[in-house]
Write a protein that holds these residues in place. Structure first.
Motif, PDB file in Angstrom:
ATOM      1  N   LEU A 226       0.658 -32.184  12.279  1.00  0.00           N
ATOM      2  CA  LEU A 226       0.939 -33.084  11.252  1.00  0.00           C
ATOM      3  C   LEU A 226       0.168 -34.209  11.010  1.00  0.00           C
ATOM      4  O   LEU A 226       0.229 -34.986  10.572  1.00  0.00           O
ATOM      5  N   THR A 227      -1.260 -34.198  11.873  1.00  0.00           N
ATOM      6  CA  THR A 227      -2.132 -35.341  11.947  1.00  0.00           C
ATOM      7  C   THR A 227      -2.982 -35.163  10.751  1.00  0.00           C
ATOM      8  O   THR A 227      -3.882 -35.972  10.357  1.00  0.00           O
ATOM      9  N   GLY A 228      -3.314 -33.667  10.345  1.00  0.00           N
ATOM     10  CA  GLY A 228      -4.399 -33.568   9.303  1.00  0.00           C
ATOM     11  C   GLY A 228      -5.901 -33.413   9.934  1.00  0.00           C
ATOM     12  O   GLY A 228      -6.755 -33.327   9.074  1.00  0.00           O
ATOM     13  N   ALA A 258      -2.141 -28.385   3.095  1.00  0.00           N
ATOM     14  CA  ALA A 258      -1.959 -28.528   1.644  1.00  0.00           C
ATOM     15  C   ALA A 258      -0.883 -29.840   1.245  1.00  0.00           C
ATOM     16  O   ALA A 258      -0.841 -30.487   0.216  1.00  0.00           O
ATOM     17  N   PHE A 259       0.241 -29.564   2.106  1.00  0.00           N
ATOM     18  CA  PHE A 259       1.234 -30.574   1.827  1.00  0.00           C
ATOM     19  C   PHE A 259       0.849 -31.956   2.202  1.00  0.00           C
ATOM     20  O   PHE A 259       1.095 -33.152   1.589  1.00  0.00           O
ATOM     21  N   LEU A 260       0.135 -31.914   3.416  1.00  0.00           N
ATOM     22  CA  LEU A 260      -0.415 -33.413   3.754  1.00  0.00           C
ATOM     23  C   LEU A 260      -1.168 -34.081   2.721  1.00  0.00           C
ATOM     24  O   LEU A 260      -1.502 -35.067   2.617  1.00  0.00           O
ATOM     25  N   SER A 261      -2.215 -33.467   2.001  1.00  0.00           N
ATOM     26  CA  SER A 261      -3.066 -33.891   0.989  1.00  0.00           C
ATOM     27  C   SER A 261      -2.240 -34.361   0.063  1.00  0.00           C
ATOM     28  O   SER A 261      -2.543 -35.330  -0.821  1.00  0.00           O
ATOM     29  N   LYS A 262      -1.031 -33.982  -0.274  1.00  0.00           N
ATOM     30  CA  LYS A 262      -0.229 -34.550  -1.381  1.00  0.00           C
ATOM     31  C   LYS A 262       0.393 -36.078  -1.053  1.00  0.00           C
ATOM     32  O   LYS A 262       0.515 -36.785  -1.886  1.00  0.00           O
ATOM     33  N   ILE A 263       0.658 -36.215   0.188  1.00  0.00           N
ATOM     34  CA  ILE A 263       1.218 -37.580   0.749  1.00  0.00           C
ATOM     35  C   ILE A 263       0.185 -38.378   0.986  1.00  0.00           C
ATOM     36  O   ILE A 263       0.462 -39.639   1.464  1.00  0.00           O
ATOM     37  N   LYS A 264      -0.991 -37.861   1.361  1.00  0.00           N
ATOM     38  CA  LYS A 264      -2.109 -38.690   1.870  1.00  0.00           C
ATOM     39  C   LYS A 264      -2.325 -40.148   1.072  1.00  0.00           C
ATOM     40  O   LYS A 264      -2.574 -41.079   1.563  1.00  0.00           O
TER      41      LYS A 264
END
Length: 327
Positions: A226-228, A258-264
């Motif tokens: 979950l660090t991206g 893909a999820f992390l890009s939305k919350i970044k």
């Protein structure tokens, strides 16, 4: 740094607690001892006063590193959280799994929490840590071959002797916690919890909320997922346990990113990293008391500690949760 009480004890710990599994090197590829010591000390300088370790982490190495790192600190300003119940030098209890030590030698791990074993383990831990008491002593995994009452009668003895301040469990179900409470008052349960792994919210976390037990969330960054910072095709060091973990397949990494890009954008707005955002979300989750964050060097440790400085609005949390539910 923010501090919270463990259950109904008077023990206050930092919401970002240093997780010293990787510091011991075992199952993570090699870790430089000096880097691990600097990581613990850098975290302490930013208010991370609680350190979670275990004998099994490097077969004593992690505890030795923790002991060396805190040497010279006022003992009452540090909270040492360690464990018992995983033996690599004894063939008793539930067989856990086969592994290799830091030198590459094969070892078999057993989950064993018999009374005589706990007493010995505590003495060994105290020597490695260079202290005369442990703030929170936790059973590492359930042991089906030993009655829970026997296990915690031994811990109660250690409490009365002043070698242990409070008792905790790890990886226990709500029912197992209730059984243990017939013998000793528990402060906490350390369980796996992350954005990618939330099944403990069905039963265990609600039990802890109802009975005022703290939840120590381990692997809140899902061991780096979950660090991206990972991408499909990521290559792990030899000996790194993540190489064959289903969370680290190319498909899983791609889906997670893909999820992390939305919350970044939320992290960017706060001048924070994705990892810091994830850690803050974790400790804001209902029932979660602290997040255990591991680091192999001072830079990682500083970044983890600064996650406590972030604040999330209810709208931001709601957005993250909605995107998470789509994952």
């Amino acid at each position: 740094m923010e501090y919270r009480k463990l259950g109904n004890t008077d023990l206050e710990v930092s919401v970002i607690t240093f997780g010293a599994w990787a510091a011991g090197g075992w199952m993570w590829g090699k870790t430089e001892r000096s880097d691990a010591i600097e990581a613990i000390q850098a975290a302490y300088d930013l208010g991370v006063t609680a350190i979670d370790t275990a004998p099994i982490y490097g077969q004593g190495t992690s505890e030795e590193i923790v002991g060396e790192a805190i040497k010279g600190y006022a003992r009452d300003k540090v909270q040492i959280l360690t464990k018992f119940g995983m033996r690599w030098d004894l063939t008793k209890g539930d067989f856990g799994f086969s592994s290799k030590d830091n030198d590459g030698n094969p070892i078999d791990i057993y989950k064993y929490a018999g009374k005589e074993s706990i007493i010995k383990e505590c003495e060994d831990s105290l020597k490695r840590l260079g202290t005369d008491y442990i703030d929170l002593y936790q059973i590492h995994w359930p042991d089906s071959t030993t009655p829970i009452s026997e296990t915690f009668e031994a811990v109660e003895k250690l409490v009365k002797e002043g070698k242990v301040r409070y008792a905790g469990v790890c990886n226990y179900s709500a029912a197992q916690m209730a059984e243990a409470e017939k013998t000793i008052r528990l402060a906490s349960n350390q369980i796996p919890f992350s954005m990618a792994k939330r099944d403990v919210e069905k039963e265990t976390v609600p039990y802890c909320i109802e009975h005022n037990k703290s939840v120590l969330a381990y692997s809140p960054l899902e061991r780096g997922l979950l660090t991206g910072k990972m991408s499909a095709g990521y290559t792990f060091q030899e000996g790194d346990h993540r190489a064959n973990n289903p969370y680290f397949t190319d498909e899983s990494i791609t889906k997670t990113n893909a999820f992390l890009s939305k919350i970044k954008p939320i992290a960017d707005d706060k001048g924070a990293t994705l990892a810091q955002l994830v850690l803050r979300w974790t400790v804001d989750r209902p029932g979660i008391t602290v997040a255990l964050a591991g680091a192999r060097n001072a830079q990682q440790s500083i970044q983890n500690a600064k996650a406590a400085d972030i604040s999330l609005t209810s709208e931001e949390i709601s957005f993250i949760n909605k995107e998470l539910d789509k994952m």
